[in-house]
Motif scaffolding. Structure first.
Motif, short mmCIF file in Angstrom:
data_model
loop_
_atom_site.label_atom_id
_atom_site.label_comp_id
_atom_site.label_asym_id
_atom_site.label_seq_id
_atom_site.Cartn_x
_atom_site.Cartn_y
_atom_site.Cartn_z
N LEU A 1 8.35 -2.81 -19.54
CA LEU A 1 8.93 -3.63 -19.39
C LEU A 1 10.09 -3.54 -20.20
O LEU A 1 9.88 -2.11 -20.63
N CYS A 2 11.17 -3.98 -19.54
CA CYS A 2 12.60 -3.41 -19.85
C CYS A 2 13.96 -4.67 -20.30
O CYS A 2 13.26 -5.84 -19.89
N GLU A 3 15.09 -4.68 -20.72
CA GLU A 3 16.21 -5.35 -21.01
C GLU A 3 16.30 -5.97 -19.74
O GLU A 3 17.14 -4.61 -18.97
N PRO A 4 17.16 -6.78 -19.67
CA PRO A 4 18.36 -7.05 -18.29
C PRO A 4 19.13 -6.68 -18.49
O PRO A 4 19.86 -6.86 -19.12
N GLY A 5 19.86 -6.31 -17.35
CA GLY A 5 21.01 -6.53 -17.67
C GLY A 5 21.34 -5.27 -17.74
O GLY A 5 22.25 -5.03 -17.85
N ALA B 1 0.45 -1.19 0.14
CA ALA B 1 -0.18 -0.29 0.25
C ALA B 1 0.55 1.35 -0.03
O ALA B 1 0.89 2.63 -0.41
N SER B 2 1.96 1.07 0.47
CA SER B 2 2.88 2.09 0.62
C SER B 2 3.83 2.57 -0.98
O SER B 2 4.47 3.39 -1.03
N ALA B 3 3.58 1.60 -1.79
CA ALA B 3 4.04 1.99 -3.08
C ALA B 3 3.94 1.97 -4.23
O ALA B 3 2.25 2.01 -4.31
N ASP B 4 4.24 2.86 -5.14
CA ASP B 4 3.27 3.10 -6.67
C ASP B 4 3.63 1.61 -7.36
O ASP B 4 2.86 1.73 -7.91
N ALA B 5 4.65 1.24 -7.46
CA ALA B 5 4.80 -0.33 -8.46
C ALA B 5 5.54 -0.89 -7.51
O ALA B 5 6.70 -0.39 -6.38
N VAL B 6 5.86 -2.30 -7.77
CA VAL B 6 6.89 -3.17 -7.67
C VAL B 6 7.67 -3.01 -8.58
O VAL B 6 7.62 -3.43 -9.57
N VAL B 7 9.27 -2.86 -8.19
CA VAL B 7 10.03 -3.03 -9.79
C VAL B 7 10.82 -4.81 -9.23
O VAL B 7 11.39 -4.52 -8.22
N LEU B 8 10.59 -4.91 -10.49
CA LEU B 8 11.74 -6.57 -10.80
C LEU B 8 12.65 -7.11 -11.65
O LEU B 8 12.48 -6.54 -12.95
N PRO B 9 13.96 -6.11 -11.35
CA PRO B 9 14.94 -5.63 -12.40
C PRO B 9 15.94 -6.83 -12.44
O PRO B 9 17.18 -7.10 -12.72
N TYR B 10 15.43 -8.07 -12.46
CA TYR B 10 16.15 -9.71 -12.15
C TYR B 10 17.17 -9.60 -13.79
O TYR B 10 16.61 -9.04 -14.58
N ARG B 11 18.58 -9.85 -13.43
CA ARG B 11 19.74 -10.14 -14.60
C ARG B 11 19.25 -11.17 -15.08
O ARG B 11 18.80 -11.70 -16.95
#
Length: 371
Positions: free
Chosen positions: A323-327, A275-285
């Motif tokens: 979406l974005c590119e890994p690494g 509830a405290s966030a605008d989004a979850v970020v998953l920056p996995y390589r």
């Protein structure tokens, strides 16, 4: 496999924590609901503490425990592995070894030897690979997993990429590798908290913090892509401690915008965190499968994620996430800037829909039983 199969799942269950224990438990419930008598063979000691630096067990279960669960396996009792296999050869038509780490392989080879030692037994043994090999692997990991996969009747993986890896380890001419998409098995959190309207100017990373998860790239992207009033919480167990990331945040000049919350996050604390966030970020390589996209959507949050593993299969770019590119820290910075375009956080939040778990589980159990 007969129409009704006696199934034994070998894997973690409560008091072990996290997605692995939830998956094993949910799978047992689902198989029993389909009419297959199912037991869970769990651990009283799964890993040596030196090989798993985080917290291994929790007090309160994160879902309904499975009643037919035994806790007799221990990493330091090889005699117990063989005895368990002998018993399962008598009591089960299908034994499913859930593989998370090569550390489990010696025990699984012992169980397999016990199964095969009972003459006349027709029990099939399948390895269910959450990870065929670790993201950060050693040469011995390859040797151990190869030895296991070449001895079992079939292998089930969670993505085509993992299936190709398993096929290579099984060797030329060896068939019996199936792909079943990982189904949702989310913790029971008591439901999402109703957030106030408007933006929080706050992002969240949730989960075990290891190099392949790319939190260092997220800090770089936060410094160079997100508006300078946006903060970040990194919540989870930090394998190796928080010092390197603290130093990186300081070098980037964002230490006052980054909170490193070290330690396992109990299910009951998740609604407030989301509830405290605008989004979850998953920056996995790199990635195989993760529940964190579905978990975020269950709590109404869009997701900014890389195209690693199956992440892109669950995020609809421009609808409920970016979406974005890994690494690639620069492309992640671009994604964060795109997410915080005027009005975009609320527009993407409006596109979020909780996952319907039933179709995933129907397909998954069907593939596993036919493996």
């Amino acid at each position: 496999m007969s129409a009704v199969a006696r199934v034994a799942l070998v894997g973690p269950a409560h008091p072990y924590k996290g997605g692995g224990a939830r998956h094993t438990t949910e799978l047992a419930h689902r198989l029993r609901a389909l009419g297959h008598p199912t037991t869970v063979e769990s651990w009283r000691a799964q890993y040596p503490a030196a090989l798993y630096p985080g917290r291994q067990t929790i007090d309160a279960p994160e879902g309904e425990p499975y009643p037919g669960t035994r806790h007799e396996l221990a990493w330091y009792r090889p005699d117990g592995w063989w005895r368990t296999g002998r018993r399962l050869a008598r009591d089960a038509d299908l034994v499913v070894l859930t593989l998370f780490s090569p550390v489990q392989v010696p025990a699984y080879l012992g169980i397999l030897a016990g199964v095969r030692s009972r003459r006349g037994a027709r029990t099939r043994v399948v390895v269910l690979c959450h990870n065929v090999l670790p993201h950060e692997r050693r040469a011995v990991d390859v040797s151990l997993v190869r030895a296991l996969l070449r001895r079992v009747d079939a292998v089930v993986t969670h993505s085509p990429e993992q299936a190709r890896l398993a096929e290579g380890l099984r060797g030329p001419g060896r068939r019996g590798v199936a792909v079943a998409e990982m189904p949702p098995h989310l913790p029971e959190t008591g439901g999402a908290s109703e957030p106030p309207p408007g933006e929080r100017r706050h992002l969240l990373f949730l989960g075990i913090v290891r190099p392949y998860k790319g939190v260092d790239l997220l800090l770089e992207a936060l410094a160079h892509g997100a508006p300078d009033d946006v903060a970040l919480t990194v919540a989870g167990e930090f394998w190796g401690g928080t010092e390197e990331l603290e130093a990186l945040a300081t070098r980037l000049g964002i230490a006052d915008r980054v909170r490193l919350r070290d330690g396992y996050v109990p299910a009951g604390e998740l609604p407030e965190l989301f509830a405290s966030a605008d989004a979850v970020v998953l920056p996995y390589r790199t990635a195989t499968a993760t529940q964190n996209v579905w978990l975020a959507h269950e709590h109404g949050l869009p997701v900014v994620a890389t195209r690693a593993g199956t992440l892109a299969d669950h995020v609809r770019g421009g609808v409920d996430g970016v979406l974005c590119e890994p690494g690639d820290a620069a492309d992640l910075a671009r994604a964060l800037g795109e997410f915080y375009a005027p009005g975009e956080p609320e527009r993407l939040r409006a596109g979020v829909r909780p996952v319907d778990a039933e179709p995933y589980w129907r397909a998954y159990t069907g593939i596993l039983l036919e493996a």
